[in-house]
Design an enzyme around this catalytic site. Structure first.
Site, PDB file in Angstrom:
ATOM      1  N   ASP A  71       0.813  -0.991  -0.047  1.00 24.39           N
ATOM      2  CA  ASP A  71      -0.080  -0.258   0.119  1.00 24.39           C
ATOM      3  C   ASP A  71       0.821   1.270  -0.007  1.00 24.39           C
ATOM      4  O   ASP A  71       2.247   1.016   0.070  1.00 24.39           O
ATOM      5  CB  ASP A  71      -0.996  -0.020   1.059  1.00 24.39           C
ATOM      6  CG  ASP A  71      -2.168   0.648   0.768  1.00 24.39           C
ATOM      7  OD1 ASP A  71      -2.900   0.495   1.821  1.00 24.39           O
ATOM      8  OD2 ASP A  71      -1.964   1.919   0.083  1.00 24.39           O
TER       9      ASP A  71
HETATM   10  C1  GLC Z   1      -4.308   4.340  -0.053  1.00 16.72           C
HETATM   11  C2  GLC Z   1      -5.411   3.081   0.257  1.00 16.72           C
HETATM   12  C3  GLC Z   1      -5.208   2.123  -0.846  1.00 16.72           C
HETATM   13  C4  GLC Z   1      -5.248   2.709  -2.291  1.00 16.72           C
HETATM   14  C5  GLC Z   1      -3.717   3.183  -2.185  1.00 16.72           C
HETATM   15  C6  GLC Z   1      -3.232   3.861  -3.644  1.00 16.72           C
HETATM   16  O1  GLC Z   1      -3.648   4.872   1.037  1.00 16.72           O
HETATM   17  O2  GLC Z   1      -4.981   2.354   1.543  1.00 16.72           O
HETATM   18  O3  GLC Z   1      -6.489   1.356  -0.610  1.00 16.72           O
HETATM   19  O4  GLC Z   1      -5.201   1.708  -3.285  1.00 16.72           O
HETATM   20  O5  GLC Z   1      -3.445   4.000  -1.097  1.00 16.72           O
HETATM   21  O6  GLC Z   1      -4.207   5.018  -3.692  1.00 16.72           O
END
Ligand code: GLC
Length: 718
Positions: free
Chosen positions: A258
């Protein structure tokens, strides 16, 4: 691979915000933000494998041309984005779709989102979120399918199939990524990013099954979670990312971290510094680093120093290249980058119609005293009151980056279009979303008194749910509560329409209103879909995918809980499993939902009361539509393991089916059950059913119905 330099190999393991075509001007201002020219320079140098959250076929095509024609090896880019519940056409939040109890509907909306996303220059969505959320203080339950494991599994799998379609090389195939691996919804106190301290059995029985179901449905990538699991951050958790995922499950896809999850190992106090964080994340099994740049900056030196095994690095790089090949990008790097296809909006009317159908199938009718609903399209003075009445800023929910907002249809527009005489509708805000309006309540009460019925449109601002949006109290904002109390006290019947990204604790006038509908955030077609239900154009068929508690203080709350050693007994209030202020029942339980007709259940009938170890049992029930209009009923199969080596939930949903039944009609609804559905993780971590007595319900909710008993016989016993 043999031709790739170390820098090019590591480049494939990096995913960065697509500043070349950002969806918003100020996106990603905080971490390693690069200008568009810097991003393209990195692409040209072969130091980027994936760009995310950029949109637009023409600009994407330009970046891809640089990757393919100007970098040394011409390895195509992957373009990813958060397309959670719709791209241009926005569908209900996934939690709302979960209320439909129609996984096929979720597959269809995911497919529509894939068609729109791939037209806009995307190959990959960071969805579905399959976190099981049982503490409604947490804001990201909005992105999942509620508190139940089975719903999490079937909706996650349906969305994977919908996004990816039948052929990953097709122009409109969108790679899916079940997230957040794992147990993100188990954050302590519902506080986002907090520690997750759970038993190994709960991890395996509650939080992991949806990921397994998504992999079985064809998912080739997972996204790791921000949280730790029992002290080991998920994004550097070797047991999770390698021993379980690859060795035990045999997963051969890839794991993407993430956003800066590897960097956050330092804040967690799990990594000394950037180099240590890189080592810990990569050696645990995290293939792609998102946004931090750590793999680019530190992996080459770690490999050179022999700290990171070159073979493991090559294995990750190969996974990325294989993924690109499975999407057809080596043969057709410009797939999904066709400006003509993006300009073609011929699909949009069908998608708007689907959005309307998905939205009305997601509305849960919680209460309808005196059959105040459905309303009449003529001859009834209706006052539409509340901050959501004309709101256009809270239609889409907490996680929509690319919605075509000018096409959204708000509530008042939907209601006016449904009325024979639009002038019969008076509209009055009464309060703001969070603040009182001068004279607002007086005006609202006057409007209520002058009407035959009030439609009171209330709810959470959409920014109250989603990432980093945990709430200490899951009630409506005080200004709205005051408005509701006053309007309901006017004496005119009130229909409350709630907009929310979580279960709410309903209080005062909201709770006492004649009718209440849980409407989640319904997306582009909010107005028409709500009107379809309000005026009876569609008979509501959704059921709660989570429990609405009596009080915020009951969180975490879920129906599938073990029985206490001092369970509540009717009339006995001392020394029992209950609160001082209330019983521990839900105000509206999981699986609950009303219809404009009524259904009567016969007694469940079992093909046998003795289920052999390798046998199958059929459970059947006759359901009669005892009302005057056609409707759809969600028949739910629950079981309870009466005695086991670990205390078992009082009920667990094991199957369900939504059936359409005409007025006066009776249908037989049957389910098959075998011991695999009775298995759980025992004290010694064995995953197996245990012979013994079980209760079984075929019922309209998690608290309804009469149980019948059956016995699971041991191996070899007849
Ligand atoms: C965010 C979220 C995740 C998302 C990622 C990219 O912090 O936790 O669900 O896909 O970053 O945007």
């Amino acid at each position: 691979m043999a031709r790739m330099t170390m820098e090019e190999k590591v480049g494939q393991l990096g995913c960065f915000a697509d500043m070349h075509r950002p969806f918003a001007a100020d996106v990603n201002p905080e971490v390693a933000a690069q200008s568009a020219s810097e991003v393209l320079a990195e692409v040209r140098a072969g130091r980027v494998g994936t760009l995310f959250n950029g949109v637009g076929a023409a600009l994407g095509r330009e970046a891809q041309r640089i990757a393919v024609e100007e970098s040394r090896l011409g390895i195509p880019l992957l373009f990813a984005a958060d397309v959670i519940h719709g791209m241009r056409t926005v569908f209900p939040i996934p939690l709302g779709e979960g209320a439909s109890f129609e996984p096929e509907l979720a597959r269809r909306t995911a497919r529509a989102a894939a068609i729109e996303a791939t037209a806009a220059g995307l190959h990959w969505t960071f969805a579905p979120a399959v976190d099981i959320a049982r503490d409604q203080r947490w804001g990201r339950g909005a992105e999942g399918s509620g508190e139940d494991v089975l719903l999490g599994c079937v909706f996650g799998a349906a969305r994977v199939r919908g996004f990816q379609g039948d052929d990953l090389r097709a122009e409109d195939a969108l790679l899916a990524t079940p997230k957040h691996f794992a147990a993100y919804g188990g954050a302590a106190a519902g506080l986002d990013y907090s520690q997750v301290d759970i038993s190994a059995q709960t991890l395996r029985d509650v939080h992991l099954p949806p990921f397994r179901a998504c992999i079985e449905a064809g998912a080739l990538t997972l996204m790791s979670a921000f949280n730790d699991i029992n002290g080991i951050p998920a994004s550097a958790n070797r047991w999770l990312l390698t021993d379980l995922l690859r060795t035990e499950w045999g997963f051969d896809g890839l794991v993407i971290g993430d956003y800066t999850a590897d960097m956050e190992l330092i804040a967690h106090g799990y990594a000394e510094d950037e180099r240590d964080a890189t080592r810990l994340a990569f050696t645990a099994g995290l293939d792609i680093s998102m946004q931090s740049g750590f793999y680019r900056d530190h992996l080459p030196a770690l490999v050179a120093a022999g700290v990171v095994d070159r073979a493991q690095l090559d294995a990750s790089v190969r996974r990325v290249l294989e993924l690109k090949d499975r999407l057809g990008l080596f043969d057709n790097p410009y797939r999904s980058l066709d400006p003509q296809r993006e300009a073609d909006t011929s699909h949009r009317e069908a998608h708007e119609a689907l959005a309307r159908d998905a939205a009305r199938r997601s509305i849960v009718l919680l209460k309808n005293d005196g059959d105040v609903l459905p309303l009449r399209r003529a001859g009834q003075r209706i006052a539409l009151i509340g901050p959501m009445a004309e709101d256009r800023d809270n239609l889409e929910g907490c996680w929509v980056l690319f919605g075509e907002r000018e096409r959204y249809v708000d509530l008042v527009t939907g209601l006016r279009a449904a009325l024979e005489d639009a002038d019969a509708l008076t509209v009055c805000a009464g309060s703001g979303l969070e603040e009182a309006l001068p004279g607002g309540i007086d005006a609202a009460v006057a409007a209520a008194r002058a009407a035959d019925v009030v439609v009171l449109a209330l709810g959470e601002p959409q920014r109250y749910s989603g990432e980093a949006q945990s709430r200490v109290s899951i009630t409506l904002p005080p200004a709205q509560q005051a408005l509701a109390d006053a309007v309901v006290a006017s004496g005119t019947p009130v229909v409350v329409l709630l907009r929310h990204g979580r279960a709410l604790a309903l209080e005062g006038g909201v709770r006492d209103a004649a009718a209440i509908a849980a409407c989640w955030f319904l997306g582009s077609q909010t107005g028409p879909a709500t009107a379809d239900v309000l005026f009876g154009g569609y008979n509501p068929s959704a059921r709660l995918p989570l429990s609405f508690p009596q009080h915020s203080g009951q969180q975490p709350y879920f129906y599938a809980h073990p029985r206490s050693g001092r369970p509540e007994l009717p009339g006995v209030t001392e020394f029992k499993n209950r609160w001082r202020e209330c019983t521990n029942a839900a105000l509206y339980p999981f699986g609950h939902g009303l219809s404009y007709t009524t259904f009567d259940y016969g007694a469940p009938r079992l093909s046998t009361s003795r289920l052999t170890w390798d046998g199958t049992l059929t459970a059947t029930v006759a359901v009669t539509n005892t009302g005057s209009v056609a409707g759809e009923e969600v028949v739910q199969l629950y079981v309870h393991d009466r005695v086991a080596s670990r205390v078992r939930p009082v009920r667990e949903l094991k199957d369900f089916r939504k059936v359409a039944i005409g007025p006066g009609e009776t249908v037989e609804v049957g389910f098959e059950l075998d011991r695999r559905q009775l298995a759980f993780t025992g004290p010694e971590m064995q995953s197996e059913a245990e012979p013994g007595a079980f209760d079984l319900w075929l019922a309209p909710s998690s608290v309804a119905g009469e149980a019948v008993q059956f016995e699971l016989l041991g191996p070899g016993v007849e």
